[in-house]
Design a protein around this motif. Structure first.
Motif, mmCIF file in Angstrom:
data_model
loop_
_atom_site.group_PDB
_atom_site.id
_atom_site.type_symbol
_atom_site.label_atom_id
_atom_site.label_comp_id
_atom_site.label_asym_id
_atom_site.label_seq_id
_atom_site.Cartn_x
_atom_site.Cartn_y
_atom_site.Cartn_z
ATOM 1 N N VAL A 59 0.862 -1.182 0.000
ATOM 2 C CA VAL A 59 0.000 0.000 0.000
ATOM 3 C C VAL A 59 0.895 1.229 0.000
ATOM 4 C CG1 VAL A 59 -1.851 1.238 1.180
ATOM 5 C CG2 VAL A 59 -1.732 -1.270 1.319
ATOM 6 N N VAL A 60 0.593 2.188 -0.880
ATOM 7 C CA VAL A 60 1.415 3.391 -1.022
ATOM 8 C C VAL A 60 0.568 4.634 -0.807
ATOM 9 C CG1 VAL A 60 2.911 4.708 -2.568
ATOM 10 C CG2 VAL A 60 2.868 2.211 -2.719
ATOM 11 N N TYR A 61 0.971 5.469 0.139
ATOM 12 C CA TYR A 61 0.368 6.789 0.340
ATOM 13 C C TYR A 61 1.311 7.804 -0.293
ATOM 14 C CZ TYR A 61 -2.943 4.652 3.541
ATOM 15 O OH TYR A 61 -3.933 3.869 4.072
ATOM 16 N N THR A 62 0.820 8.531 -1.293
ATOM 17 C CA THR A 62 1.725 9.327 -2.111
ATOM 18 C C THR A 62 1.108 10.644 -2.554
ATOM 19 O OG1 THR A 62 3.196 9.199 -4.052
ATOM 20 C CG2 THR A 62 0.989 8.269 -4.280
ATOM 21 N N ASP A 63 1.987 11.578 -2.913
ATOM 22 C CA ASP A 63 1.611 12.890 -3.450
ATOM 23 C C ASP A 63 2.491 13.136 -4.666
ATOM 24 O OD1 ASP A 63 1.862 15.819 -3.887
ATOM 25 O OD2 ASP A 63 0.642 16.007 -2.078
ATOM 26 N N ARG A 82 9.937 -7.776 -12.492
ATOM 27 C CA ARG A 82 8.933 -8.545 -13.247
ATOM 28 C C ARG A 82 8.152 -9.507 -12.359
ATOM 29 N NH1 ARG A 82 12.125 -10.123 -18.895
ATOM 30 N NH2 ARG A 82 12.608 -7.975 -19.531
ATOM 31 N N ASP A 83 8.237 -9.298 -11.071
ATOM 32 C CA ASP A 83 7.529 -10.163 -10.124
ATOM 33 C C ASP A 83 6.032 -9.871 -10.198
ATOM 34 O OD1 ASP A 83 6.506 -11.576 -7.985
ATOM 35 O OD2 ASP A 83 8.136 -11.047 -6.620
ATOM 36 N N ARG A 84 5.280 -10.753 -10.815
ATOM 37 C CA ARG A 84 3.844 -10.542 -10.996
ATOM 38 C C ARG A 84 3.037 -10.942 -9.766
ATOM 39 N NH1 ARG A 84 1.599 -13.111 -16.265
ATOM 40 N NH2 ARG A 84 -0.139 -11.763 -15.646
ATOM 41 N N ASP A 85 3.729 -11.405 -8.734
ATOM 42 C CA ASP A 85 3.031 -11.817 -7.518
ATOM 43 C C ASP A 85 3.081 -10.736 -6.438
ATOM 44 O OD1 ASP A 85 1.340 -13.777 -6.676
ATOM 45 O OD2 ASP A 85 2.861 -14.964 -5.666
ATOM 46 N N VAL A 86 3.374 -9.504 -6.881
ATOM 47 C CA VAL A 86 3.348 -8.342 -5.993
ATOM 48 C C VAL A 86 2.437 -7.302 -6.626
ATOM 49 C CG1 VAL A 86 4.666 -6.496 -4.901
ATOM 50 C CG2 VAL A 86 5.697 -8.757 -5.171
ATOM 51 N N THR A 87 1.527 -6.756 -5.845
ATOM 52 C CA THR A 87 0.638 -5.713 -6.348
ATOM 53 C C THR A 87 0.774 -4.466 -5.487
ATOM 54 O OG1 THR A 87 -1.627 -5.234 -7.072
ATOM 55 C CG2 THR A 87 -1.382 -6.332 -4.958
ATOM 56 N N ILE A 88 0.593 -3.302 -6.119
ATOM 57 C CA ILE A 88 0.651 -2.019 -5.417
ATOM 58 C C ILE A 88 -0.758 -1.448 -5.327
ATOM 59 C CG2 ILE A 88 1.559 0.329 -5.432
ATOM 60 C CD1 ILE A 88 3.924 -0.713 -7.061
ATOM 61 N N LEU A 89 -1.184 -1.134 -4.120
ATOM 62 C CA LEU A 89 -2.471 -0.495 -3.877
ATOM 63 C C LEU A 89 -2.190 0.976 -3.612
ATOM 64 C CD1 LEU A 89 -5.557 -1.107 -3.466
ATOM 65 C CD2 LEU A 89 -5.039 -1.231 -1.022
ATOM 66 N N VAL A 90 -2.634 1.842 -4.513
ATOM 67 C CA VAL A 90 -2.281 3.264 -4.422
ATOM 68 C C VAL A 90 -3.337 4.040 -3.651
ATOM 69 C CG1 VAL A 90 -1.709 5.358 -5.692
ATOM 70 C CG2 VAL A 90 -1.068 3.122 -6.624
ATOM 71 N N LYS A 91 -2.875 4.786 -2.650
ATOM 72 C CA LYS A 91 -3.733 5.675 -1.872
ATOM 73 C C LYS A 91 -3.304 7.110 -2.169
ATOM 74 C CE LYS A 91 -6.113 2.646 0.605
ATOM 75 N NZ LYS A 91 -7.558 2.708 0.857
ATOM 76 N N GLU A 92 -4.050 7.764 -3.032
ATOM 77 C CA GLU A 92 -3.757 9.155 -3.361
ATOM 78 C C GLU A 92 -3.963 10.009 -2.112
ATOM 79 O OE1 GLU A 92 -2.602 10.142 -6.153
ATOM 80 O OE2 GLU A 92 -3.220 8.721 -7.711
ATOM 81 N N TRP A 93 -2.891 10.702 -1.691
ATOM 82 C CA TRP A 93 -2.958 11.540 -0.493
ATOM 83 C C TRP A 93 -2.327 12.894 -0.818
ATOM 84 C CZ3 TRP A 93 0.340 11.147 4.538
ATOM 85 C CH2 TRP A 93 -0.281 11.888 5.561
ATOM 86 N N PRO A 94 -3.064 13.761 -1.506
ATOM 87 C CA PRO A 94 -2.516 15.036 -1.971
ATOM 88 C C PRO A 94 -2.463 16.081 -0.862
ATOM 89 C CG PRO A 94 -4.805 14.850 -2.649
ATOM 90 C CD PRO A 94 -4.451 13.543 -1.959
ATOM 91 N N ILE A 95 -1.330 16.175 -0.192
ATOM 92 C CA ILE A 95 -1.210 17.044 0.987
ATOM 93 C C ILE A 95 -0.438 18.326 0.711
ATOM 94 C CG2 ILE A 95 -1.407 15.121 2.606
ATOM 95 C CD1 ILE A 95 1.638 15.138 2.842
ATOM 96 N N LEU A 96 0.086 18.480 -0.495
ATOM 97 C CA LEU A 96 0.966 19.609 -0.778
ATOM 98 C C LEU A 96 0.297 20.720 -1.566
ATOM 99 C CD1 LEU A 96 4.269 17.653 -1.471
ATOM 100 C CD2 LEU A 96 3.502 18.731 0.647
ATOM 101 N N GLY A 97 -1.005 20.858 -1.418
ATOM 102 C CA GLY A 97 -1.680 22.006 -1.994
ATOM 103 C C GLY A 97 -2.563 21.707 -3.192
ATOM 104 N N TYR A 181 4.359 3.608 3.308
ATOM 105 C CA TYR A 181 4.183 2.292 2.687
ATOM 106 C C TYR A 181 3.758 1.258 3.721
ATOM 107 C CZ TYR A 181 7.079 4.535 -0.861
ATOM 108 O OH TYR A 181 7.570 5.409 -1.785
ATOM 109 N N ILE A 182 2.886 0.370 3.307
ATOM 110 C CA ILE A 182 2.588 -0.833 4.087
ATOM 111 C C ILE A 182 2.959 -2.012 3.215
ATOM 112 C CG2 ILE A 182 0.878 -2.164 5.351
ATOM 113 C CD1 ILE A 182 -0.812 0.374 5.570
ATOM 114 N N VAL A 183 3.979 -2.739 3.614
ATOM 115 C CA VAL A 183 4.414 -3.930 2.874
ATOM 116 C C VAL A 183 4.033 -5.137 3.715
ATOM 117 C CG1 VAL A 183 6.324 -5.115 1.759
ATOM 118 C CG2 VAL A 183 6.349 -2.606 1.948
#
Length: 208
Positions: A59-63, A82-97, A181-183
């Motif tokens: 899980v990714v918290y990002t701006d 190329r590891d297809r057994d890993v997925t990224i869950l994106v959490k849009e966290w726009p904190i910079l304006g 990040y939450i891994v």
């Protein structure tokens, strides 16, 4: 880590969660058994980069305006390779304006066109996020800008709800800014290297 520039909302966090947050080691803070973690992972509205049934979820918290987010995203992509057994869950966290908020809204509005992964990765590579850049990124990713504008209008409530949910989660997790990040069940904050991402991914696999 890029500091939070918006006022921090007061959020009540249960005693149990606070105890979880206190459990830590040299690789981050454990969220094992946390009901919040289950809630975060089960968010069907959050876009994914990868398979829904992957063995490891990050899980990714990002701006998009956060330079550390841009650098760490390159290390994360390199760690996954190329590891297809890993997925990224994106959490849009726009904190910079407002610019960050606009970019996050546009990115979320591309999900229905199936181009969110391409748009997300492209925006993380852009230092300037003006309207022309947003339009160019959407079109270069194979999408329709006109459809994005329509989605922003028609699904405004849904997009707002997603962003508000992400912010509540980030504050409840105790994040002080982006990136976070939450891994697996481990929370890490700030600059994270390719090597560390690989260690966290392997440790998650070893514990399953």
């Amino acid at each position: 880590m890029r500091a939070l520039h918006t006022p921090v909302l007061a959020i009540s966090v249960g005693v149990a969660l606070m105890l979880w947050m206190q459990r830590s080691d040299d690789q981050g803070r454990s969220l094992e058994g946390s009901p919040l973690l289950a809630q975060i992972r089960d968010d069907e509205h959050a876009p994914r980069l990868g398979r829904n049934d992957a063995q490891v979820t990050i899980v990714v918290y990002t701006d998009y305006q956060c330079p550390i987010c841009r650098a760490a995203s390159r290390d994360l992509e390199a760690a996954i390779g190329r590891d297809r057994d890993v997925t990224i869950l994106v959490k849009e966290w726009p904190i910079l304006g407002p610019v960050s908020l606009r970019a996050a809204r546009v990115a979320l509005a591309t999900a229905d066109q199936g181009i969110y992964p391409a748009v997300h990765r492209a925006l993380l590579k852009r230092a300037v996020l003006d309207e022309k850049t947003l339009r160019d990124v959407v079109r270069a990713s194979g999408g329709s800008w006109e459809t994005v504008e329509a989605t922003l209008k028609n699904d405004e409530l849904g997009i707002n709800a997603s962003l508000a949910r992400n912010a509540r989660e980030a504050f409840a997790l105790g994040l002080q800014g982006t990136p976070g990040y939450i891994v697996g069940d481990t929370l890490v904050q700030g600059q994270t290297t390719k090597r560390r991402f690989r260690q966290l991914i392997q440790r998650t696999r070893n514990h399953q």
